[in-house]
Design a protein around this motif. Structure first.
Motif, PDB file in Angstrom:
ATOM      1  N   THR A 264       9.953  -4.593   9.590  1.00 19.31           N
ATOM      2  CA  THR A 264       9.589  -5.955   9.174  1.00 19.31           C
ATOM      3  C   THR A 264      10.434  -6.504   8.032  1.00 19.31           C
ATOM      4  O   THR A 264      10.305  -7.690   7.706  1.00 19.31           O
ATOM      5  N   THR A 265      11.262  -5.644   7.406  1.00 23.27           N
ATOM      6  CA  THR A 265      12.028  -5.979   6.202  1.00 23.27           C
ATOM      7  C   THR A 265      11.109  -6.336   5.032  1.00 23.27           C
ATOM      8  O   THR A 265      11.552  -6.976   4.080  1.00 23.27           O
ATOM      9  N   ARG A 266       9.851  -5.931   5.095  1.00 17.02           N
ATOM     10  CA  ARG A 266       8.911  -6.166   4.012  1.00 17.02           C
ATOM     11  C   ARG A 266       8.319  -4.831   3.561  1.00 17.02           C
ATOM     12  O   ARG A 266       8.425  -3.826   4.264  1.00 17.02           O
ATOM     13  N   SER A 267       7.674  -4.856   2.419  1.00 19.92           N
ATOM     14  CA  SER A 267       7.087  -3.638   1.867  1.00 19.92           C
ATOM     15  C   SER A 267       5.686  -3.424   2.419  1.00 19.92           C
ATOM     16  O   SER A 267       4.939  -4.380   2.651  1.00 19.92           O
ATOM     17  N   LEU A 268       5.337  -2.178   2.615  1.00 21.49           N
ATOM     18  CA  LEU A 268       3.991  -1.827   3.057  1.00 21.49           C
ATOM     19  C   LEU A 268       2.977  -2.205   1.981  1.00 21.49           C
ATOM     20  O   LEU A 268       3.260  -2.110   0.784  1.00 21.49           O
ATOM     21  N   GLU A 269       1.809  -2.632   2.416  1.00 26.58           N
ATOM     22  CA  GLU A 269       0.753  -3.039   1.489  1.00 26.58           C
ATOM     23  C   GLU A 269      -0.127  -1.843   1.113  1.00 26.58           C
ATOM     24  O   GLU A 269      -0.304  -0.909   1.901  1.00 26.58           O
ATOM     25  N   PHE A 270      -0.686  -1.908  -0.092  1.00 26.10           N
ATOM     26  CA  PHE A 270      -1.612  -0.889  -0.549  1.00 26.10           C
ATOM     27  C   PHE A 270      -2.821  -1.557  -1.192  1.00 26.10           C
ATOM     28  O   PHE A 270      -2.769  -2.728  -1.585  1.00 26.10           O
ATOM     29  N   ALA A 271      -3.910  -0.806  -1.296  1.00 29.92           N
ATOM     30  CA  ALA A 271      -5.109  -1.311  -1.948  1.00 29.92           C
ATOM     31  C   ALA A 271      -4.873  -1.428  -3.453  1.00 29.92           C
ATOM     32  O   ALA A 271      -3.939  -0.824  -3.992  1.00 29.92           O
ATOM     33  N   PRO A 272      -5.691  -2.211  -4.158  1.00 29.68           N
ATOM     34  CA  PRO A 272      -5.518  -2.355  -5.608  1.00 29.68           C
ATOM     35  C   PRO A 272      -5.532  -1.038  -6.370  1.00 29.68           C
ATOM     36  O   PRO A 272      -4.922  -0.928  -7.432  1.00 29.68           O
ATOM     37  N   ASP A 273      -6.236  -0.017  -5.844  1.00 27.19           N
ATOM     38  CA  ASP A 273      -6.278   1.271  -6.546  1.00 27.19           C
ATOM     39  C   ASP A 273      -5.109   2.183  -6.185  1.00 27.19           C
ATOM     40  O   ASP A 273      -5.061   3.337  -6.607  1.00 27.19           O
ATOM     41  N   GLY A 274      -4.164   1.671  -5.374  1.00 27.28           N
ATOM     42  CA  GLY A 274      -2.988   2.446  -5.021  1.00 27.28           C
ATOM     43  C   GLY A 274      -3.124   3.273  -3.763  1.00 27.28           C
ATOM     44  O   GLY A 274      -2.153   3.889  -3.308  1.00 27.28           O
ATOM     45  N   THR A 275      -4.312   3.301  -3.160  1.00 24.00           N
ATOM     46  CA  THR A 275      -4.501   4.050  -1.920  1.00 24.00           C
ATOM     47  C   THR A 275      -4.019   3.224  -0.725  1.00 24.00           C
ATOM     48  O   THR A 275      -3.751   2.024  -0.838  1.00 24.00           O
ATOM     49  N   SER A 276      -3.933   3.876   0.416  1.00 26.58           N
ATOM     50  CA  SER A 276      -3.446   3.200   1.618  1.00 26.58           C
ATOM     51  C   SER A 276      -4.607   2.777   2.505  1.00 26.58           C
ATOM     52  O   SER A 276      -5.773   3.076   2.228  1.00 26.58           O
ATOM     53  N   PHE A 277      -4.264   2.091   3.593  1.00 28.79           N
ATOM     54  CA  PHE A 277      -5.261   1.635   4.565  1.00 28.79           C
ATOM     55  C   PHE A 277      -5.351   2.584   5.767  1.00 28.79           C
ATOM     56  O   PHE A 277      -5.894   2.209   6.806  1.00 28.79           O
TER      57      PHE A 277
END
Length: 412
Positions: A264-277
């Protein structure tokens, strides 16, 4: 709809006898004789005492585990009863290598607390399908190589070997590598194989057991459950928009980050606490998933270009965990439709009930030594506030999930 071993697609409805379930969503993270003398009769009398001692030690360790988990979790539990959105019954899509005591409990828990219209299960053989079909009246089973047209495990494995340069037969978490990627493509491709799915549907890992009623869809006017960064708040006053619940607390893997960046040429998203989905289930909105696959296919909607593009984006050095369907889809939606999601504030699940050690110990109470869900464990987890729990027995060597005697089923 994709091919199934059945001759027709008949949805078997559950009896509408539990529509008034309370909805909970938690915002949750030898004293005699010489030692040198052998007395067979005394030895026989000693063994029961040894077994009793072991049981007392075992019970004490379990009690300590329960106490620690209760203290850590109960203080963080918060129950919300407002703001939910009414919706039609939804469908569930799941993939499983074989039927087991865990998958049976997972199906029962989904029907008990989520009450889906249909649970579609994709597996590897007709015989396994017959076992899955017996789990519940609303289960519809499909064969993996006939599910998404043109998508087979051999094609995925050959591509991994030839184009990515990794061993397709490498074992990872109870599956070979090609099977691990295949199950992700089946989940994402379910929208192509089953056009009759509900508009919102759930992709669920069948080694996860639901513990309480679960509300999936919310109206954006309720800010109580929105994420700390406010990205899932209401878009404007008076506007009604359905939001899908998104769990947090998943693990972070470099391969997930790399493949999403390449795709996607974009960065993966993470939760506010730094964990993943990567939390082992998610709610899918069909229009968004179609758009996501179309982007991955360079505009060729309905074809398998997205499969091969995903595999090309995998870094061979991190191929063991080279792509996540959960992290990628949820991240893409957050970047395109952020107001459609509602993040849980805290982790509300565990991968193993009270840790892997407890699962190992509990298997000793079974004659077959299989790691199967304990009703007591599930009740205790619910009591301290967890919404669901994993039973990832393929991750625990002592469970012997891959043993030859368990080739067709496990713990049944």
């Amino acid at each position: 709809m994709g091919p199934s071993y059945r001759t027709s697609y008949q949805i078997k409805q559950l009896p509408p006898d539990s529509n008034d379930l309370e909805v909970r969503v938690l915002s949750p993270k030898s004293t005699h004789g010489s030692p040198s003398t052998s007395y067979p009769s005394i030895s026989r009398r000693r063994r029961p005492h040894s077994r009793r001692a072991f049981k007392w030690i075992f019970a004490g360790v379990l009690a300590l585990c329960f106490l620690v988990f209760f203290i850590r979790v109960s203080s963080r539990v918060k129950v919300i009863h407002s703001g939910h959105a009414d919706h039609d019954p939804i469908d569930v899509v799941a993939v499983s290598l074989k039927p087991s005591c865990v998958t049976r409990e997972a199906v029962a828990s989904l029907n008990r607390y989520l009450q889906p219209r249909t649970i579609h299960i994709v597996t590897t053989s007709i015989d396994k399908c017959r076992v899955f079909d017996a789990f519940a009246p609303n289960v519809v089973c499909h064969l993996q190589d006939a599910f998404v047209e043109g998508l087979t495990i051999d094609r995925v494995g050959d591509f991994l070997q030839r184009s990515v340069g990794v061993d397709q037969h490498k074992q990872i978490k109870g599956r070979n590598l090609s099977g691990w990627y295949m199950q992700q493509f089946i989940k994402l491709g379910s929208i192509l194989a089953l056009p009759g799915l509900s508009e919102y549907y759930v992709i669920w890992d069948l080694d996860m057991v639901l513990l309480s009623p679960l509300q999936l869809l919310w109206r954006n006017g309720d800010r109580t459950l929105s994420s700390d960064d406010g990205s899932a708040a209401a878009s404007s006053a008076g506007q009604i928009q359905i939001q899908t619940l998104v769990n947090i607390g998943g693990s972070v893997a470099p391969g997930y980050i790399t493949s999403f960046q390449h795709l996607t040429t974009r960065s993966l998203e993470f939760a506010p606490d730094g964990t993943s989905f990567v939390t082992h289930w998610m709610v899918v909105y069909k229009p968004y998933l179609r758009e996501f696959l179309k982007e991955l296919s360079n505009g060729d909607e309905g074809h398998l270009d997205w499969v091969w593009r995903i595999l090309r984006a995998v870094d061979p050095h991190t191929a063991d965990l080279g792509f996540s369907e959960y992290a990628s889809y949820i991240s893409w939606v957050r970047q395109h439709y952020p107001q459609s999601q509602l993040l849980a504030q805290r982790k509300t699940w565990v991968r193993h009930p009270f840790g892997q050690t407890t699962v190992r110990m509990m298997r000793l109470l079974r004659a077959d030594r299989c790691c199967c869900p304990s009703r007591l464990m599930l009740l205790l987890l619910r009591a301290v506030g967890f919404v669901y729990t994993g039973y990832e027995v393929g991750h625990i060597a002592e469970c012997r999930y891959d043993a030859p005697e368990h080739a067709e089923s496990y713990g049944l």
